[in-house]
Scaffold this motif. Structure first.
Motif, mmCIF file in Angstrom:
data_model
loop_
_atom_site.group_PDB
_atom_site.id
_atom_site.type_symbol
_atom_site.label_atom_id
_atom_site.label_comp_id
_atom_site.label_asym_id
_atom_site.label_seq_id
_atom_site.Cartn_x
_atom_site.Cartn_y
_atom_site.Cartn_z
ATOM 1 N N ARG A 103 0.713 -1.264 -0.121
ATOM 2 C CA ARG A 103 0.119 -0.054 0.177
ATOM 3 C C ARG A 103 0.725 1.308 -0.041
ATOM 4 N N GLN A 104 1.776 1.298 0.928
ATOM 5 C CA GLN A 104 2.719 2.425 0.884
ATOM 6 C C GLN A 104 3.638 2.756 -0.484
ATOM 7 N N SER A 105 4.039 1.535 -0.830
ATOM 8 C CA SER A 105 4.801 1.706 -2.151
ATOM 9 C C SER A 105 3.566 2.264 -3.294
ATOM 10 N N LEU A 106 2.650 1.822 -3.247
ATOM 11 C CA LEU A 106 1.652 2.328 -4.314
ATOM 12 C C LEU A 106 1.244 3.820 -4.069
ATOM 13 N N CYS A 107 1.307 4.166 -2.645
ATOM 14 C CA CYS A 107 0.853 5.846 -2.533
ATOM 15 C C CYS A 107 1.945 6.545 -2.873
ATOM 16 N N LEU A 108 3.253 6.049 -2.483
ATOM 17 C CA LEU A 108 4.467 6.794 -2.862
ATOM 18 C C LEU A 108 4.741 6.982 -4.416
ATOM 19 N N ASN A 109 4.498 5.903 -5.385
ATOM 20 C CA ASN A 109 4.263 6.151 -6.559
ATOM 21 C C ASN A 109 3.386 6.907 -7.063
ATOM 22 N N VAL A 110 2.373 7.033 -6.750
ATOM 23 C CA VAL A 110 1.097 8.163 -7.240
ATOM 24 C C VAL A 110 1.672 9.450 -6.786
ATOM 25 N N VAL A 111 2.110 9.679 -5.703
ATOM 26 C CA VAL A 111 2.504 11.126 -5.329
ATOM 27 C C VAL A 111 4.032 11.536 -6.027
ATOM 28 N N GLN A 112 4.721 10.487 -6.369
ATOM 29 C CA GLN A 112 5.928 10.836 -7.287
ATOM 30 C C GLN A 112 5.404 11.496 -8.700
ATOM 31 N N CYS A 113 4.129 11.151 -9.312
ATOM 32 C CA CYS A 113 3.529 11.447 -10.427
ATOM 33 C C CYS A 113 3.149 12.672 -10.387
ATOM 34 N N LEU A 114 2.853 13.098 -9.127
ATOM 35 C CA LEU A 114 2.006 14.487 -9.057
ATOM 36 C C LEU A 114 2.974 15.858 -8.507
ATOM 37 N N VAL A 115 3.960 15.774 -9.347
ATOM 38 C CA VAL A 115 5.059 16.748 -8.867
ATOM 39 C C VAL A 115 4.496 18.189 -9.501
ATOM 40 N N LEU A 116 4.592 19.245 -8.594
ATOM 41 C CA LEU A 116 4.247 20.623 -8.964
ATOM 42 C C LEU A 116 5.552 21.354 -9.253
ATOM 43 N N THR A 117 5.268 21.977 -10.376
ATOM 44 C CA THR A 117 6.649 23.279 -10.690
ATOM 45 C C THR A 117 6.678 24.124 -9.605
ATOM 46 N N SER A 118 7.874 24.484 -9.075
ATOM 47 C CA SER A 118 8.072 25.464 -8.175
ATOM 48 C C SER A 118 7.638 26.874 -8.606
ATOM 49 N N HIS A 119 7.217 27.762 -8.230
ATOM 50 C CA HIS A 119 6.812 28.991 -8.449
ATOM 51 C C HIS A 119 7.329 30.171 -7.668
ATOM 52 N N VAL A 120 8.486 30.768 -8.176
ATOM 53 C CA VAL A 120 8.895 31.865 -7.121
ATOM 54 C C VAL A 120 8.346 33.153 -7.561
ATOM 55 N N SER A 121 7.627 33.507 -6.508
ATOM 56 C CA SER A 121 6.596 34.867 -6.663
ATOM 57 C C SER A 121 7.383 36.024 -5.811
ATOM 58 N N LEU A 122 7.870 36.950 -6.571
ATOM 59 C CA LEU A 122 8.487 38.225 -5.991
ATOM 60 C C LEU A 122 7.022 39.375 -5.831
ATOM 61 N N LYS A 123 6.519 39.338 -4.621
ATOM 62 C CA LYS A 123 5.632 40.168 -4.283
ATOM 63 C C LYS A 123 5.993 41.482 -3.427
ATOM 64 N N GLU A 124 5.537 42.517 -3.903
ATOM 65 C CA GLU A 124 5.772 43.589 -3.334
ATOM 66 C C GLU A 124 4.944 44.014 -2.032
ATOM 67 N N ARG A 125 5.456 43.697 -0.802
ATOM 68 C CA ARG A 125 4.449 44.096 0.387
ATOM 69 C C ARG A 125 4.180 45.499 0.481
ATOM 70 N N ALA A 126 3.033 45.857 0.610
ATOM 71 C CA ALA A 126 2.911 47.210 0.687
ATOM 72 C C ALA A 126 3.158 47.767 1.965
ATOM 73 N N ALA A 127 3.595 49.079 2.268
ATOM 74 C CA ALA A 127 3.615 49.749 3.653
ATOM 75 C C ALA A 127 2.485 49.765 4.525
ATOM 76 N N LYS A 128 2.200 49.925 5.610
ATOM 77 C CA LYS A 128 1.044 50.140 6.284
ATOM 78 C C LYS A 128 -0.009 51.476 5.604
ATOM 79 N N ALA A 129 -0.459 51.139 4.715
ATOM 80 C CA ALA A 129 -1.308 52.211 4.222
ATOM 81 C C ALA A 129 -2.659 51.222 3.787
#
Length: 696
Positions: free
Chosen positions: A176-202
């Motif tokens: 069971r564990q081997s099957l679940c691990l194989n399934v998860v390895q197929c669902l790899v998501l691409t990394s997404h680097v987001s550079l968000k500007e944090r607004a000042a206290k306004a």
């Protein structure tokens, strides 16, 4: 030298070295011949048929499949294991060919071979195990090969059946564990680097826009999957997961207990690991690795649960209990507190919300209406309906819409199924909103929640009345005596107030339109307001009745109802104006901006309410003349007294002047200055301009 001479020379040389007798050309098909010939035939088959499976020509692929089927039917007992399995692989792959001219005949051949007993079950089981174990590796290497791999595996699972799959794949914890691990390895998501500007206290006065509820079915194909470049590939993968889900609850003599619980526990473990981590300092959380891993686990679980719920034969009691546990894990996860503007957090929230929709849709109307499902899921989903992230907001809208439709809350007359869902479960929603208002320090997103409920569900008309008392109670926290104690939460509450005032304006405008329609019909036959002792003739009453959409009694009842509703909204508006008017003089620019915008909405609602109440007064006086002096339950002479705008404009004038004065350094604070000027413009419009000329 001629060809004939060359052939004679070669033949003479061969005969000189070895005597060739006529008996040498006769073949003895005995055991020795079979042992020597079979390997050569196997080599030839492996070298010819499999390459033609990927041919560009459909006729070639079909011919290869037909030949593979003939080999299995007539030679499976003689040829080796390797050839037998390879021929089976070819048939399974081509059974899902994109051309129906290929796939349909191959499927028929497979069914025929299965009935004839020419498909070895052991070969099929080994093929399934091998394909599942190598699926992730194949997906990483070649998308074309992966498409065939997925199709072959999908067809093999369907042929094997849920009961046998349960015995093959879930027989031990390690499998069971081997099957679940194989399934998860197929669902790899691409990394997404987001550079968000944090607004000042306004202050942020952002119009979040409407959530677009699409017509997609749940669960959807997740975005950002690294190994599924085509939607058709994920569709096959999702089908595989759903078949595995059905296998977990299948009946089996070898493995009696359902296997859904341990499978669900495995996938939920990744979600729990993140909830137990310190999100403020965990490097994996900050980098998004944990979110992407947890998203893969939740996606897999959603597809498996969907497969379980669409199965024909299910133990409803068991599934209800099981889905209740998953629902609790989803709703109680700390993922809901993560910043949804982060793409990794948004993907995880999307998967969890879709999981709630899958459970609601799968278990049906009775479960949605009679269980604790809405008690647990409705408020978190409404909260995310007010999210800044479009991905999260639209997913919440889709899930809420699907729940409303499946729960039979929608009707043909409703523009928004979500609105009906909110109205019929108003006790949950009002309790949640009241709790958020009372504890603004613990719920900084309260204003977004109000925006979602009041603007995006079409439930404002009902919710405005239900929220009047909680708003009135919360206004005390901003009274003069306790304002300093709660000044840190002034902005958040003013954002809430703005949404509530906007809902009041919308409701008053709707009532005003109806009032003008009725009074227009009345004035057509009675252009002047009657005296109190006037009596209308029966001829006039008949003419008036013909122009109204309802009879006289119905019109009078609705006028009274609208007048009472307007009066209650006027009271609520005045309480807000009295409390926040003084905040126009706050030294905080954001507070001044929000206070000015809320006050402008209040003035706007008062102006429209005054006009509507005058129309209702006119209509009711005419109808009172017909029905007698005791037919109206309140004094008509003072009906619109509280809604008169001019006295309130005069009360607000000192605060507006102070907000525009030099003490707040308006030259470097354009936002509050602009908001206050808009308030001043609104005051001038609703008062007819007289107050400006008198105080300039």
């Amino acid at each position: 030298m001629s060809l004939q001479k060359l052939q004679t020379s070669v033949l003479n040389d061969q005969m000189s070295t070895k005597d060739i007798s006529e008996r040498s050309f006769n073949v003895k098909r005995d055991g020795e011949w079979l042992r020597n010939t079979a390997p050569r035939v196997e080599t030839a088959l492996l070298a010819t048929i499999p390459p033609f499976v990927s041919s560009a020509r459909s006729s070639v692929r079909l011919a290869a499949a037909k030949l593979a089927g003939q080999v299995l039917q007539h030679c499976s007992d003689v040829l080796g294991l390797k050839v037998r399995r390879k021929m089976l692989e070819c048939l399974l792959t081509l059974s899902g060919d994109s051309w129906t001219q290929v796939s349909m005949p191959v499927l028929e051949d497979l069914r025929s071979l299965d009935k004839l007993g020419c498909i070895n079950t052991d070969d099929l089981e080994i093929l399934i195990k091998d394909d599942l174990s190598t699926l992730a590796d194949v997906l990483r290497q070649d998308s074309a090969a992966a498409a065939g791999h997925l199709q072959r595996l999908c067809t093999a699972l369907e042929f094997t059946g849920p009961s046998r799959l349960k015995e093959i794949l879930f027989i031990s914890p390690s499998s069971r564990q081997s099957l679940c691990l194989n399934v998860v390895q197929c669902l790899v998501l691409t990394s997404h680097v987001s550079l968000k500007e944090r607004a000042a206290k306004a202050v942020h006065l952002i119009d979040l826009g409407d959530a677009s509820a699409s017509t997609d079915t749940l669960p959807r194909e997740p975005p950002r999957l690294q190994y599924f470049p085509e939607s058709s590939m994920y569709t096959k993968f999702a089908t595989i997961l759903r078949i595995l889900g059905q296998a977990t609850i299948a009946e089996s003599d070898v493995l009696v207990e359902p296997q859904l619980v341990p499978i669900a526990q495995f996938f939920l473990g990744a979600l729990r690991d993140g909830s137990e981590a310190d999100h403020t300092g965990d490097a994996l959380v900050m980098a998004g690795a944990w979110q992407r891993n947890a998203t893969a686990h939740v996606i897999a679980l959603n597809e498996i649960i969907h497969g379980v719920l669409i199965a024909n034969h299910i133990d409803r009691k068991y599934l209800t209990q099981m889905c209740g546990l998953i629902l609790e894990e989803y709703v109680c996860s700390e993922v809901w507190e993560l910043d949804a503007l982060n793409p990794d957090n948004a993907s995880l929230l999307r998967a969890i919300m879709e999981g709630l929709g899958v459970i609601g849709q799968g278990l049906g109307t009775d479960y949605i209406r009679t269980s604790s499902f809405l008690t647990s899921a409705l408020c978190p989903l409404l909260d995310r309906l007010g999210e800044n992230s479009a991905e999260v907001r639209d997913t919440a809208a889709l899930v809420l819409t699907s729940i409303a439709i499946r729960g039979e809350y929608a009707s043909a007359a409703d523009d928004s199924p979500i609105g009906r869902l909110v109205v019929e479960n108003g006790d949950y929603v009002v309790d949640m909103l009241s709790r958020h208002i009372r504890h603004l320090d613990q719920h900084p997103r309260t204003s977004q929640l109000f925006a979602a409920v009041l603007r995006r569900t079409n439930a404002a008309r009902s919710m405005v009345r239900l929220l009047a008392e909680p708003i009135r109670s919360a206004l005390r926290t901003l009274s003069i005596t306790s304002r300093n104690r709660y000044q840190d939460h002034s902005r958040n509450f003013l954002l809430v107030t703005r949404e509530y005032c906007r809902a009041i304006v919308g409701e008053v405008e709707s009532i005003c339109t109806k009032s003008k329609s009725v009074v227009g019909a009345v004035q057509k036959y009675h252009p002047e307001e009657p005296d109190s002792d006037d009596e209308l003739t029966e001829i006039f009453v008949d003419e008036l009745s013909s122009s109204l959409s309802e009879d006289i009694e119905g019109t009078r009842t609705n006028c009274i109802s609208r007048a009472r509703l307007l009066q209650s909204m006027v009271v609520s508006s005045l309480e807000i104006l009295e409390t926040i008017g003084g905040l126009l003089e706050s030294p905080d620019a954001g507070v001044r901006s929000l206070a000015a915008r809320s006050c402008a909405l209040v003035m706007q609602s008062l102006g429209k309410a005054e006009s509507a109440l005058k129309d209702e007064k006119y209509t009711l006086k005419v109808l009172q003349s017909y029905n007698g002096l005791d037919s109206i339950p309140f004094d008509l002479t003072s009906l619109h007294k509280e809604a008169r705008v001019l006295p309130h404009v005069h009360d607000m004038w000192p605060h507006v002047v102070s907000s525009l004065s030099d003490k707040n350094r308006i030259s470097i604070q354009p936002e509050p200055f602009e908001a206050t000027l808009q308030l001043l413009t609104t005051m001038a419009i609703v008062s007819g301009g007289g107050v400006i000329s008198k105080n300039k």
